[in-house]
Each structure stands twice: as structure tokens, then as C-alpha cells.
Write a protein that holds these residues in place. Structure first.
Motif, mmCIF file in Angstrom:
data_model
loop_
_atom_site.group_PDB
_atom_site.id
_atom_site.type_symbol
_atom_site.label_atom_id
_atom_site.label_comp_id
_atom_site.label_asym_id
_atom_site.label_seq_id
_atom_site.Cartn_x
_atom_site.Cartn_y
_atom_site.Cartn_z
ATOM 1 N N PHE A 229 0.825 -1.208 0.000
ATOM 2 C CA PHE A 229 0.000 0.000 0.000
ATOM 3 C C PHE A 229 0.861 1.260 0.000
ATOM 4 O O PHE A 229 0.627 2.185 -0.792
ATOM 5 C CB PHE A 229 -0.934 -0.014 1.216
ATOM 6 C CG PHE A 229 -1.739 1.238 1.358
ATOM 7 C CD1 PHE A 229 -2.804 1.489 0.519
ATOM 8 C CD2 PHE A 229 -1.408 2.167 2.328
ATOM 9 C CE1 PHE A 229 -3.551 2.652 0.641
ATOM 10 C CE2 PHE A 229 -2.140 3.327 2.464
ATOM 11 C CZ PHE A 229 -3.212 3.578 1.626
ATOM 12 N N PHE A 230 1.863 1.312 0.873
ATOM 13 C CA PHE A 230 2.708 2.501 0.945
ATOM 14 C C PHE A 230 3.566 2.687 -0.304
ATOM 15 O O PHE A 230 3.801 3.806 -0.761
ATOM 16 C CB PHE A 230 3.575 2.476 2.205
ATOM 17 C CG PHE A 230 2.797 2.773 3.456
ATOM 18 C CD1 PHE A 230 2.080 3.951 3.583
ATOM 19 C CD2 PHE A 230 2.764 1.857 4.494
ATOM 20 C CE1 PHE A 230 1.346 4.225 4.727
ATOM 21 C CE2 PHE A 230 2.039 2.125 5.649
ATOM 22 C CZ PHE A 230 1.327 3.310 5.760
ATOM 23 N N VAL A 231 4.019 1.592 -0.893
ATOM 24 C CA VAL A 231 4.797 1.692 -2.131
ATOM 25 C C VAL A 231 3.928 2.213 -3.267
ATOM 26 O O VAL A 231 4.344 3.083 -4.043
ATOM 27 C CB VAL A 231 5.435 0.328 -2.492
ATOM 28 C CG1 VAL A 231 5.978 0.336 -3.904
ATOM 29 C CG2 VAL A 231 6.540 -0.012 -1.499
ATOM 30 N N LEU A 232 2.706 1.715 -3.370
ATOM 31 C CA LEU A 232 1.796 2.211 -4.411
ATOM 32 C C LEU A 232 1.483 3.689 -4.209
ATOM 33 O O LEU A 232 1.442 4.465 -5.170
ATOM 34 C CB LEU A 232 0.514 1.392 -4.442
ATOM 35 C CG LEU A 232 0.623 -0.011 -5.036
ATOM 36 C CD1 LEU A 232 -0.691 -0.761 -4.863
ATOM 37 C CD2 LEU A 232 1.012 0.059 -6.492
ATOM 38 N N CYS A 233 1.266 4.088 -2.962
ATOM 39 C CA CYS A 233 1.035 5.509 -2.681
ATOM 40 C C CYS A 233 2.239 6.352 -3.076
ATOM 41 O O CYS A 233 2.096 7.438 -3.641
ATOM 42 C CB CYS A 233 0.706 5.706 -1.204
ATOM 43 S SG CYS A 233 -0.919 5.100 -0.753
ATOM 44 N N ALA A 234 3.434 5.861 -2.790
ATOM 45 C CA ALA A 234 4.643 6.600 -3.136
ATOM 46 C C ALA A 234 4.797 6.733 -4.648
ATOM 47 O O ALA A 234 5.176 7.793 -5.162
ATOM 48 C CB ALA A 234 5.870 5.908 -2.539
ATOM 49 N N PHE B 260 4.771 10.215 -6.675
ATOM 50 C CA PHE B 260 5.885 10.575 -7.554
ATOM 51 C C PHE B 260 5.378 10.929 -8.955
ATOM 52 O O PHE B 260 5.819 11.915 -9.551
ATOM 53 C CB PHE B 260 6.882 9.406 -7.614
ATOM 54 C CG PHE B 260 8.094 9.689 -8.441
ATOM 55 C CD1 PHE B 260 9.051 10.587 -8.019
ATOM 56 C CD2 PHE B 260 8.270 9.047 -9.658
ATOM 57 C CE1 PHE B 260 10.173 10.844 -8.789
ATOM 58 C CE2 PHE B 260 9.383 9.296 -10.433
ATOM 59 C CZ PHE B 260 10.333 10.200 -9.992
ATOM 60 N N LEU B 261 4.434 10.155 -9.480
ATOM 61 C CA LEU B 261 3.868 10.458 -10.801
ATOM 62 C C LEU B 261 3.117 11.783 -10.792
ATOM 63 O O LEU B 261 3.179 12.553 -11.755
ATOM 64 C CB LEU B 261 2.952 9.332 -11.261
ATOM 65 C CG LEU B 261 3.638 8.027 -11.638
ATOM 66 C CD1 LEU B 261 2.601 6.946 -11.918
ATOM 67 C CD2 LEU B 261 4.557 8.213 -12.819
ATOM 68 N N ALA B 262 2.420 12.078 -9.719
ATOM 69 C CA ALA B 262 1.713 13.358 -9.614
ATOM 70 C C ALA B 262 2.690 14.523 -9.583
ATOM 71 O O ALA B 262 2.451 15.565 -10.205
ATOM 72 C CB ALA B 262 0.828 13.356 -8.372
ATOM 73 N N ILE B 263 3.804 14.350 -8.912
ATOM 74 C CA ILE B 263 4.821 15.407 -8.872
ATOM 75 C C ILE B 263 5.423 15.622 -10.253
ATOM 76 O O ILE B 263 5.613 16.757 -10.690
ATOM 77 C CB ILE B 263 5.906 15.061 -7.827
ATOM 78 C CG1 ILE B 263 5.316 15.174 -6.419
ATOM 79 C CG2 ILE B 263 7.120 15.972 -7.967
ATOM 80 C CD1 ILE B 263 6.217 14.647 -5.323
ATOM 81 N N ILE B 264 5.702 14.542 -10.974
ATOM 82 C CA ILE B 264 6.235 14.668 -12.339
ATOM 83 C C ILE B 264 5.236 15.389 -13.229
ATOM 84 O O ILE B 264 5.600 16.269 -14.010
ATOM 85 C CB ILE B 264 6.586 13.281 -12.916
ATOM 86 C CG1 ILE B 264 7.807 12.717 -12.214
ATOM 87 C CG2 ILE B 264 6.835 13.364 -14.422
ATOM 88 C CD1 ILE B 264 8.143 11.308 -12.626
#
Length: 115
Positions: A23-28, A32-36
Motif C-alpha cells: 500500500f505505501f509503495v503504491l502511494c509513493a 511521484f507520478l503526480a509530482i512529475i
């Protein structure tokens, strides 16, 4: 936190830890994609402001149509002549000219509008 998962569901503590890690890896990854995406959209806005580029200007530009094929042939011939002259000058050789024997239309309509 794993105590909450193991009490609520019939799973072991290692399975609960694995679920939390996934869950935490998917959130990360999504963060990250949202920041890009945010950085690229901001960069696009900055580029448009700096270069004076505007989508409305591009779409409202009138399209020039050529009704006479001789004008197109003359423009193509002039472009070829310039390229050949530049290549000859770069190689240090003499430019002897060229001769166009014929032009043949490729299919119906204009070749650059066909898909």
C-alpha cells in the motif's frame, strides 16, 4: 497498525505487514507520478509564456492554398537547387546544376494531406 489488521481480518502479522508495504509503495509511486505531472505542466506554462507560444494563434492561422501546380514545382525546384549548391560548397566542388525531367502526382489529392 498491524494489530488492527490482524484483529479485524483472519490474517497473519507477516501478511498484514506485506499489505501495508505494498500500500505505501503504491502511494509513493502515485505521489511521484503526480509530482512529475505537476512539474511538466508548470514547465509547459513557463515555456509558453517565455516563447510567446499560444494554441489560439496556431489554430487561427489561415492555411495558404496553392491553386497552380507550376508554383509548387518552382518552389520545389528552388529548394533543391539551394540544397545542392550548399552541398557542393561544403564539399568544395563545382555546382553543375540539375534538370527535373518530370513531376508525377502521387495518388489523388495532395500527398501531404493523405494518411
Amino acid at each position: 497498525m498491524t494489530k488492527f489488521l490482524t484483529d479485524a481480518l483472519p490474517i497473519t502479522e507477516s501478511t498484514a505487514n506485506t499489505v501495508l508495504i505494498v500500500f505505501f509503495v503504491l502511494c509513493a509511486v502515485f505521489l511521484f507520478l503526480a509530482i512529475i505531472w505537476l512539474v511538466s505542466s508548470l514547465a509547459e506554462k513557463v515555456r509558453r509564456g517565455r516563447d510567446g507560444y499560444d494554441d489560439e494563434c496556431v489554430s487561427s492561422t489561415p492555411v495558404v492554398t496553392v491553386s497552380d501546380d507550376n508554383e509548387v514545382i518552382a518552389a520545389i525546384s528552388a529548394a533543391i537547387a539551394v540544397i545542392l549548391q550548399e552541398e557542393a560548397a561544403a564539399k568544395g566542388t563545382a555546382y553543375n546544376g540539375f534538370r527535373i525531367v518530370s513531376f508525377k502526382r502521387a495518388g489523388k489529392g495532395r500527398a501531404w494531406t493523405q494518411k
